[in-house]
Design a protein around this motif. Structure first.
Motif, PDB file in Angstrom:
ATOM      1  N   LEU A 148       0.456  -0.871   0.135  1.00  0.00           N
ATOM      2  CA  LEU A 148      -0.151  -0.607   0.439  1.00  0.00           C
ATOM      3  C   LEU A 148       1.072   1.006  -0.082  1.00  0.00           C
ATOM      4  O   LEU A 148       0.759   1.959  -0.767  1.00  0.00           O
ATOM      5  N   ALA A 182       1.541   4.092  -3.519  1.00  0.00           N
ATOM      6  CA  ALA A 182       1.519   5.537  -3.259  1.00  0.00           C
ATOM      7  C   ALA A 182       3.249   5.860  -3.876  1.00  0.00           C
ATOM      8  O   ALA A 182       3.583   7.498  -4.185  1.00  0.00           O
ATOM      9  N   LEU A 183       4.805   5.317  -2.616  1.00  0.00           N
ATOM     10  CA  LEU A 183       5.603   6.034  -3.176  1.00  0.00           C
ATOM     11  C   LEU A 183       5.934   5.733  -5.118  1.00  0.00           C
ATOM     12  O   LEU A 183       6.498   6.847  -5.513  1.00  0.00           O
ATOM     13  N   ALA A 195       4.438   9.971  -4.516  1.00  0.00           N
ATOM     14  CA  ALA A 195       4.594  10.558  -2.949  1.00  0.00           C
ATOM     15  C   ALA A 195       5.471  11.001  -1.929  1.00  0.00           C
ATOM     16  O   ALA A 195       6.273  10.008  -2.050  1.00  0.00           O
ATOM     17  N   THR A 235       3.874  12.722   3.063  1.00  0.00           N
ATOM     18  CA  THR A 235       2.616  12.431   2.305  1.00  0.00           C
ATOM     19  C   THR A 235       1.893  10.498   1.877  1.00  0.00           C
ATOM     20  O   THR A 235       1.364  11.058   1.985  1.00  0.00           O
ATOM     21  N   ARG A 267      -1.842  10.421   4.076  1.00  0.00           N
ATOM     22  CA  ARG A 267      -2.947  10.243   3.098  1.00  0.00           C
ATOM     23  C   ARG A 267      -3.284   8.946   3.054  1.00  0.00           C
ATOM     24  O   ARG A 267      -3.929   8.265   2.823  1.00  0.00           O
ATOM     25  N   VAL A 268      -2.053   7.782   3.388  1.00  0.00           N
ATOM     26  CA  VAL A 268      -2.157   6.355   3.067  1.00  0.00           C
ATOM     27  C   VAL A 268      -2.012   6.020   4.528  1.00  0.00           C
ATOM     28  O   VAL A 268      -3.306   5.065   5.027  1.00  0.00           O
ATOM     29  N   PRO A 293      -4.339   6.543   7.926  1.00  0.00           N
ATOM     30  CA  PRO A 293      -5.979   6.756   7.147  1.00  0.00           C
ATOM     31  C   PRO A 293      -6.079   5.275   7.250  1.00  0.00           C
ATOM     32  O   PRO A 293      -6.795   4.760   7.769  1.00  0.00           O
ATOM     33  N   VAL A 294      -5.090   4.457   6.908  1.00  0.00           N
ATOM     34  CA  VAL A 294      -5.504   3.358   6.658  1.00  0.00           C
ATOM     35  C   VAL A 294      -6.019   2.565   8.017  1.00  0.00           C
ATOM     36  O   VAL A 294      -7.022   1.488   7.858  1.00  0.00           O
ATOM     37  N   TRP A 307      -6.057   1.055  -1.990  1.00  0.00           N
ATOM     38  CA  TRP A 307      -6.245   1.949  -0.890  1.00  0.00           C
ATOM     39  C   TRP A 307      -7.548   1.953  -0.417  1.00  0.00           C
ATOM     40  O   TRP A 307      -7.685   2.082  -1.048  1.00  0.00           O
ATOM     41  N   VAL A 337      -1.224  14.278  -6.094  1.00  0.00           N
ATOM     42  CA  VAL A 337       0.055  13.933  -5.941  1.00  0.00           C
ATOM     43  C   VAL A 337       1.115  15.009  -6.522  1.00  0.00           C
ATOM     44  O   VAL A 337       2.092  15.561  -6.045  1.00  0.00           O
TER      45      VAL A 337
END
Lengths: 598, 371
Positions: free
Chosen positions: A494, A498-499, A503, A507, A511-512, A515-516, B94, B109
């Motif tokens: 996950l 994002a990486l 992000a 971030t 954002r990940v 919140p998850v 996600w 982003v």
């Protein structure tokens, strides 16, 4: 050579740098205190100069160890408290385990009615401060011989309670096990729930009877959970302070933690720190046993059930009787102590339980030297000292919950992401160390460490910041545990997704990652919050009049025998803790069992 | 220009665990290249090093005209600067974001304007037929739908190379068939280079333009799929591709012939007739036939099992104390225990030395390494 240098340079990712900073910070706050504590047992303190003839302050000496272990006072200083500690830890662990396991079995494996209510209510005794029950016990059962006034029981029945029943080891074991049985209820209940129903069904198909299945299949599978419950409760029993202070103090029955406190604030800090070292060693012993006995078999309980729930044991016509008994027992451990405390706060003159004696004086009365106890203090709700202590407690609880929560996430993140690396191992083990340190001793060391400026760090004595730091260090093991398990559940993909999207680290966290697992993190914060509101031993040495907390001021009032104030404050704390637990469960979906260190 | 070049790439864990060992590979631009191999062969590690999620211990990685990783230059481009898109095996959607938010995350982003995000989202959602799902959370989607969302999330970034890590392994059999065709179509439509990781030889054979076969972190063969199938570079390559597995039979070269449990076959071109000694003969199930009547070069055998699949019949016989599988799709339909005759009609002879290396050297052993 150049490639080696390049490799090093390229490995300097922000995560790595952050982790190394954590290690340095934790090293200062965790390892250094441990060494200081050990060193304190070998040096002469200012007040000890006269006890050890011909010594200079700061000199190295073996006198403390000799006096503690071999002198004629050794029994009073050390062996008696040690025996008491072991007696209490064993007694209350067995009792708490028996109650917790029985309740867990009834709720998970039988057709007992009212399970939902029982499952929720059974956790409340753990949420309340552990010494609530101790105070309630005193209120109910104290006798005139020692306490001055009678307790409610004696006042109503006219029977004078014997000393062994009113104070000392016996009530300590009873009240502690009533506080800690929810551990067993939660952990063993979880294990029972996770046992694959098919395992029992196959035994049933092979002709095993219900009792045989329970004895040969269910019990062995739940055994690791039973052991770890026992050890967890046992280690809490070793370190507990409030209950033995309230119930053992009047008859001078000491355990290691209370003898540590008495020696530290008295004139024998060296001996006090030896008690701390002894407590740490006992903690290590428990860990070792945990590792030896359970280490390899812990995996039993993680078998996840598939298929239908195993058939529930039918209790027949006894089911309502048993349910009623359980409800009465649980309400008894919650309602009776709260009522006893509440009644005590509205009795003008202690020990006289009559309508004429009813008063709101201790809640809203003016300061007076003539009414009731004649304390010269205004009622709790109008008492600026008490209210500001309560305010401090709330402020500290919120700050510590947020700080440890965030730290738990970050350290947990570093541990999980760098698994297999020395950084991960170092962080994992260092963040666990405070778990072994008796909180009273941790408080004492922090007092010594931060009393004077050291290098770039100014003196923090008497500051709110010091309280935040010591609480954060003390609760770090739980927060990190919650952080690690949350991060494990997420899995690396996950974050990597994002990486790949570009992000930045910040971030990704914002954002990940956070919140998850929101509810897990909030569960991780809830435990420090609750712990701060009832923390006593850790902070008792560190508070000053400006940073007085609800719990520490309570102990002070108890020392003066002003029980109505003490009990009133405890009631307020219980209300705050229970409400915030319920609210956070409704709003954030937090689960107190998740934050509980297994 | 090749899309991706690996040059002497190794990945060591600790001091002696080699996940990837001296791997050199040129992945052609616009190709659908599959990294194929059993679990633990280093294929996912290779993919992660290309993506930038892991770093090689030695070696250089170039993507397009950029150096993505080089120890000598102290260069390691961050993943997002490599112009790649990665679809994870678990999809890594996600769970706290809606489908639309999942897909547009990358653009947000990168601070792309709202209007453009909306427009690109619409386009990619339409292309992958997920425009009805945009408001849902990912836990409400089926496996196939999650897969599409994962691909959409990558495609919206318009990567020049698409990396796919076993994307079909979590789908059921029928869905997998559909998705194979769809991925192939995606490759044709976008013209992007696709690097695909799988342990499923059938996926590799059906979809790719090139297969890079790995074992124990080492490249075994790099060639178009049918070349690997017809002319495996070694015993491992022969054994790994094809279903049912290739029959590997012990035999000898003697007097310019291959003698193998009674079978007698001519030496192929490229093997000198002077050679002799033990060899292994690779015969695929469809290259063998069972006859009721004896004929030249045939061996008598007994049928030990009959396994009809509807379209084909699989027979097993014993030869040289080995079980041999034969596939036939036309009569005669034989019965268990029947005495019959085995004939071999190899399209290409697959002969392996005792070391496992192919004897017929018509295919360069490691094509990628020499290029």
């Amino acid at each position: 050579m150049r490639t080696a240098y390049n490799r090093f340079r390229m490995s300097l990712t922000p995560q790595r740098i952050l982790s190394v900073l954590f290690i340095i910070g934790l090293g200062y706050l965790v390892i250094v205190p441990l060494f200081l504590m050990l060193r304190e047992t070998f040096i002469v303190h200012p007040l000890e100069r006269f006890q050890i003839p011909g010594s200079q302050v700061g000199e190295l000496t073996l006198a403390h160890w000799k006096r503690t272990l071999f002198s004629e006072n050794a029994y009073a200083f050390f062996y008696h408290p040690l025996l008491n500690t072991l007696k209490i830890a064993f007694g209350m662990s067995f009792l708490a385990l028996a109650i917790g396991a029985l309740l867990a079995w009834l709720v998970v494996r039988t057709d007992m009615p009212m399970k939902g209510f029982i499952a929720n209510a059974a956790i409340i005794p753990y949420i309340m401060p552990s010494w609530t029950l101790a105070l309630a016990w005193i209120t109910l059962f104290k006798n005139e011989r020692i306490g001055g006034d009678q307790g409610i029981f004696s006042a109503l029945t006219g029977i004078e309670t014997p000393d062994w029943f009113a104070y000392g080891t016996f009530p300590i074991i009873i009240t502690l096990s009533l506080h800690y049985f929810p551990f067993g209820f939660m952990l063993i209940g979880g294990a029972l729930r996770n046992i694959d129903a098919q395992l029992e069904e196959s035994a049933e198909l092979l002709g095993a009877s219900r009792p045989t299945i329970l004895r040969r299949i269910v019990m062995p599978l739940a055994l690791p959970a039973i052991f770890s419950t026992f050890l967890l409760t046992f280690s809490r029993g070793l370190g507990t302070f409030g209950t033995p202070a309230f119930l053992g103090g009047p008859v001078r029955e000491f355990v290691l933690s209370t003898s540590l406190y008495a020696n530290l604030i008295g004139q024998r800090p060296g001996i006090g720190y030896i008690a701390a070292v002894a407590m740490i060693l006992l903690g290590v012993l428990v860990l070792y046993m945990d590792h030896k006995i359970i280490g390899t078999r812990r995996s039993f309980v993680t078998i996840s059930g598939k298929g239908a729930r195993a058939g529930l044991v039918a209790l027949g016509r006894w089911r309502w009787v048993i349910a009623a008994g359980v409800v009465i027992f649980i309400l008894g451990t919650i309602v009776v102590p709260i009522c006893a405390l509440a009644i005590d706060t509205v009795m003008l003159r202690p020990g006289i339980y009559a309508w004429e004696n009813f008063t709101w004086h201790y809640w809203i009365g003016d300061a007076s030297l003539n009414i009731g106890l004649g304390t010269g203090e205004p009622g709790i709700l109008r008492n600026s000292q008490l209210m500001s202590a309560l305010g401090n407690t709330m402020k500290l609880a919120v700050v510590v919950a947020v700080v440890t929560g965030i730290l738990g996430i970050l350290v947990g993140y570093a541990i999980v992401r760098m698994r297999g690396n020395w950084i991960s191992q170092a962080l994992d083990q260092m963040s666990f160390l405070p778990y072994l340190m008796p909180s009273i001793a941790l408080g004492a060391i922090f007092l010594a460490m931060f009393a004077v400026p050291r290098g770039p760090i100014p003196s923090l004595h008497g500051s709110f910041l010091l309280l935040v730091i010591v609480c954060t260090v003390s609760y770090l093991p739980y927060a990190v545990k919650a952080g690690v398990s949350a991060m494990r559940q997420i899995g690396p993909e996950l974050e990597e997704a994002a990486l790949m999207a570009g992000a930045s680290w910040w971030t990704r966290m914002r954002r990940v990652m956070i919140p998850v697992q929101k509810s897990t993190y909030f569960s991780g914060m809830l435990l420090p919050f609750i712990s701060v509101t009832r923390e006593l031993s850790l902070l008792i040495l560190l508070v000053t009049p400006a940073t007085q907390l609800a719990t520490t001021i309570t102990l002070r009032y108890t020392d003066r025998g002003w029980y109505p104030y003490t009990n009133g404050m405890v009631l307020l704390l219980i209300i705050i803790v229970v409400t915030s637990t319920v609210i956070s469960r409704r709003v954030m979906g937090t689960n107190i069992a998740k934050g509980l260190g297994g | 220009m090749p899309a991706i070049v690996l040059d002497g790439v190794s990945r060591l864990y600790g001091s002696n665990v080699r996940a990837v060992s001296d791997l050199s590979l040129e992945i052609p631009d616009g190709s659908f290249t599959t990294l194929l191999g059993p679990s633990g062969c280093g294929k996912t590690t290779t993919l992660r090093m290309i993506a930038g999620l892991d770093s090689p211990t030695y070696g250089t990685i170039r993507i397009g005209d950029k150096i993505a990783f080089s120890l000598e230059d102290a260069t390691s481009l961050p993943p997002s600067k490599r112009g790649l898109g990665l679809v994870f095996q678990s999809y890594a959607l996600w769970p706290h974001l809606t489908v639309a938010k999942n897909i547009s995350f990358g653009l947000e982003v990168q601070k792309v304007g709202k209007a453009e995000i909306a427009q690109r989202l619409e386009k990619v959602a339409a292309a992958l037929q997920i425009d009805q799902l945009l408001g849902r959370y990912t836990s409400e989607l089926s496996g196939g739908q999650q897969q599409r969302v994962a691909i959409a999330r990558v495609l919206i970034m318009e990567p020049s190379v698409l990396l796919l890590d076993e994307p079909l392994s979590n789908l059921d059999a029928t869905l997998r068939m559909d998705m194979r065709a769809e991925l192939k179509r995606l490759h044709n439509d976008t013209g992007a280079t696709i690097l695909y990781v799988t342990h499923d030889q059938l996926e590799a054979l059906t979809m790719s333009t090139h297969i890079a076969l790995l074992q124990n972190g080492e490249l075994q063969q790099f060639a178009p799929p049918l070349d690997v199938y017809a002319q495996p570079a070694n015993e491992f390559a022969a054994d790994f591709l094809g279903n049912p597995r290739i029959n590997l039979i012990e035999g000898r070269i003697e007097g310019g012939r291959i003698l193998c449990g009674g079978l007698d076959l001519p030496l192929p071109d490229g093997v000198s007739s002077g050679e002799s000694g033990p060899v292994k003969l690779g015969l695929r199930a469809e290259e063998l036939r069972l006859h009721r009547q004896a004929g030249p070069g045939m061996v008598p055998v007994q049928v030990t099992s009959v396994l009809p699949t509807g379209s084909d019949w699989y027979y097993q016989v014993r030869l040289n104390a080995q079980t041999i599988t034969i596939r036939q799709n036309d009569p005669p339909h034989l019965k268990e225990g029947e005495e019959v005759f085995l004939a071999a009609h190899p399209d290409t002879l697959k002969l392996f030395a005792t070391s496992g290396k192919a004897l017929v050297s018509s295919v360069p052993e490691v094509a990628g390494a020499e290029a």
